[in-house]
Design an enzyme around this catalytic site. Sequence first.
Site, PDB file in Angstrom:
ATOM      1  N   ASP A  88     -51.553 -45.753  -8.162  1.00 56.48           N
ATOM      2  CA  ASP A  88     -51.380 -44.711  -7.145  1.00 56.48           C
ATOM      3  C   ASP A  88     -51.442 -43.321  -7.765  1.00 56.48           C
ATOM      4  O   ASP A  88     -51.084 -43.125  -8.910  1.00 56.48           O
ATOM      5  CB  ASP A  88     -49.983 -44.846  -6.499  1.00 56.48           C
ATOM      6  CG  ASP A  88     -50.061 -45.654  -5.201  1.00 56.48           C
ATOM      7  OD1 ASP A  88     -49.009 -45.934  -4.648  1.00 56.48           O
ATOM      8  OD2 ASP A  88     -51.186 -45.990  -4.813  1.00 56.48           O
TER       9      ASP A  88
ATOM     10  N   PRO B  81     -33.540 -29.932   4.291  1.00 57.60           N
ATOM     11  CA  PRO B  81     -34.289 -28.984   3.454  1.00 57.60           C
ATOM     12  C   PRO B  81     -33.466 -28.472   2.278  1.00 57.60           C
ATOM     13  O   PRO B  81     -34.005 -27.925   1.328  1.00 57.60           O
ATOM     14  CB  PRO B  81     -34.614 -27.846   4.424  1.00 57.60           C
ATOM     15  CG  PRO B  81     -34.504 -28.442   5.778  1.00 57.60           C
ATOM     16  CD  PRO B  81     -33.403 -29.461   5.672  1.00 57.60           C
TER      17      PRO B  81
ATOM     18  N   GLU C 173     -29.297 -28.279  14.459  1.00 60.82           N
ATOM     19  CA  GLU C 173     -29.335 -27.363  13.291  1.00 60.82           C
ATOM     20  C   GLU C 173     -28.938 -28.078  12.019  1.00 60.82           C
ATOM     21  O   GLU C 173     -29.086 -27.553  10.918  1.00 60.82           O
ATOM     22  CB  GLU C 173     -28.415 -26.154  13.535  1.00 60.82           C
ATOM     23  CG  GLU C 173     -28.787 -25.313  14.743  1.00 60.82           C
ATOM     24  CD  GLU C 173     -30.288 -24.990  14.742  1.00 60.82           C
ATOM     25  OE1 GLU C 173     -30.955 -25.355  15.731  1.00 60.82           O
ATOM     26  OE2 GLU C 173     -30.768 -24.447  13.725  1.00 60.82           O
TER      27      GLU C 173
ATOM     28  N   ARG D 166     -43.588 -49.409  -0.633  1.00 68.56           N
ATOM     29  CA  ARG D 166     -44.847 -49.792  -1.280  1.00 68.56           C
ATOM     30  C   ARG D 166     -44.682 -49.981  -2.793  1.00 68.56           C
ATOM     31  O   ARG D 166     -45.560 -50.541  -3.455  1.00 68.56           O
ATOM     32  CB  ARG D 166     -45.950 -48.769  -0.990  1.00 68.56           C
ATOM     33  CG  ARG D 166     -45.635 -47.382  -1.486  1.00 68.56           C
ATOM     34  CD  ARG D 166     -46.684 -46.343  -1.074  1.00 68.56           C
ATOM     35  NE  ARG D 166     -47.912 -46.526  -1.881  1.00 68.56           N
ATOM     36  CZ  ARG D 166     -49.024 -47.059  -1.397  1.00 68.56           C
ATOM     37  NH1 ARG D 166     -49.059 -47.436  -0.151  1.00 68.56           N
ATOM     38  NH2 ARG D 166     -50.092 -47.207  -2.145  1.00 68.56           N
TER      39      ARG D 166
HETATM   40  C1  4FV Z   1     -35.943 -32.027   6.342  1.00 62.03           C
HETATM   41  C2  4FV Z   1     -36.829 -31.757   5.289  1.00 62.03           C
HETATM   42  C3  4FV Z   1     -35.793 -31.239   7.575  1.00 62.03           C
HETATM   43  C4  4FV Z   1     -33.538 -29.677   9.379  1.00 62.03           C
HETATM   44  C5  4FV Z   1     -32.697 -29.561  10.610  1.00 62.03           C
HETATM   45  C6  4FV Z   1     -33.732 -31.708  10.597  1.00 62.03           C
HETATM   46  C7  4FV Z   1     -34.450 -30.840   9.606  1.00 62.03           C
HETATM   47  C8  4FV Z   1     -32.966 -30.766  11.459  1.00 62.03           C
HETATM   48  N1  4FV Z   1     -35.272 -33.126   6.020  1.00 62.03           N
HETATM   49  N2  4FV Z   1     -36.674 -32.729   4.351  1.00 62.03           N
HETATM   50  N3  4FV Z   1     -37.707 -30.735   5.171  1.00 62.03           N
HETATM   51  N4  4FV Z   1     -34.733 -31.577   8.367  1.00 62.03           N
HETATM   52  O1  4FV Z   1     -36.572 -30.322   7.839  1.00 62.03           O
HETATM   53  O2  4FV Z   1     -35.725 -33.545   4.815  1.00 62.03           O
HETATM   54  O3  4FV Z   1     -31.749 -31.368  11.820  1.00 62.03           O
END
Ligand code: 4FV
Length: 259
Positions: free
Chosen positions: A168, A88, A115, A153
């Site tokens: 698209d 994130p 985490e 794609r």
């Molecule tokens: C995420 C997202 C995501 C965070 C902790 C995996 C998680 C756990 N990855 N975009 N939104 N990852 O939420 O790419 O390890």
Amino acid sequence: MRFDVITLFPEVFRILSAYGVSGRAVARGLVEIHLWNPRDFTQDPHRTVDDRPYGGGPGMVMKVEPLRAAIAAVRAAAPHSRVAYLSPQGRLLDQAAMVEIAQQPGWVLLAGRYEGVDERLIEHHVDEEWSIGDYVLSGGELPAMVVMDAVIRLLPGALGHDQSAQLDSYMDGLLDCPHYTRPEETAEGRVPEVLLSGDHAAIARWRLRQALLRTWQRRPDLIKRRGLSERERALLEAALEASIQAHPEEGPVEYRSKP
Ligand code: 4FV
């Protein structure tokens, strides 16, 4: 294109190589998918890949050593690939980003769990950090598959005819136009006449008009980011005018998620 995925759950990626567009692309050799499990790069009998966070707090953190060893092994197998960690905290991906990603010969996708991953691993062994959206998932596997599906794609030959990737949504920064198929008439209504006309210029104009109207109504942020040509502005104004005529009781066309 070559994807190497570092994941504690390699089995979940079978869905990509076994089904649909991505499955056909793998079968036709347009893309290779290689899976690496960090547990195979541990030294201890318990194959430990995580530990408690320094400073306390909930959950566990993925350790540096198994991931460092896994990345080293993958880089040796795929020397032209860059390493991207899905989290994130990463760059928020959109269609334009997927087009960029598809230009590279290969990517190593690091799918975290728990985490997250020890920050030192990211600082020293990761080239890019990507996010698929502002929400928290339980692992990086689904984000990795989202990226792989969106990129595969775009590969030449992956879709029935290359032209369709160009059509698209988002490829031109607009939402997609409505789609209809047989039969012409259902209990829900009739297919717009223009689509039955065979007049391809009129059909293309109708589709652009619909895409502009929908984007204006549902994602005005995309219109702001993209801007409009004179022709598009005229088409949108005509569509807005027509929509007001069609729904006078609803007044000016404000944002609405469904027409
Ligand atoms: C995420 C997202 C995501 C965070 C902790 C995996 C998680 C756990 N990855 N975009 N939104 N990852 O939420 O790419 O390890």
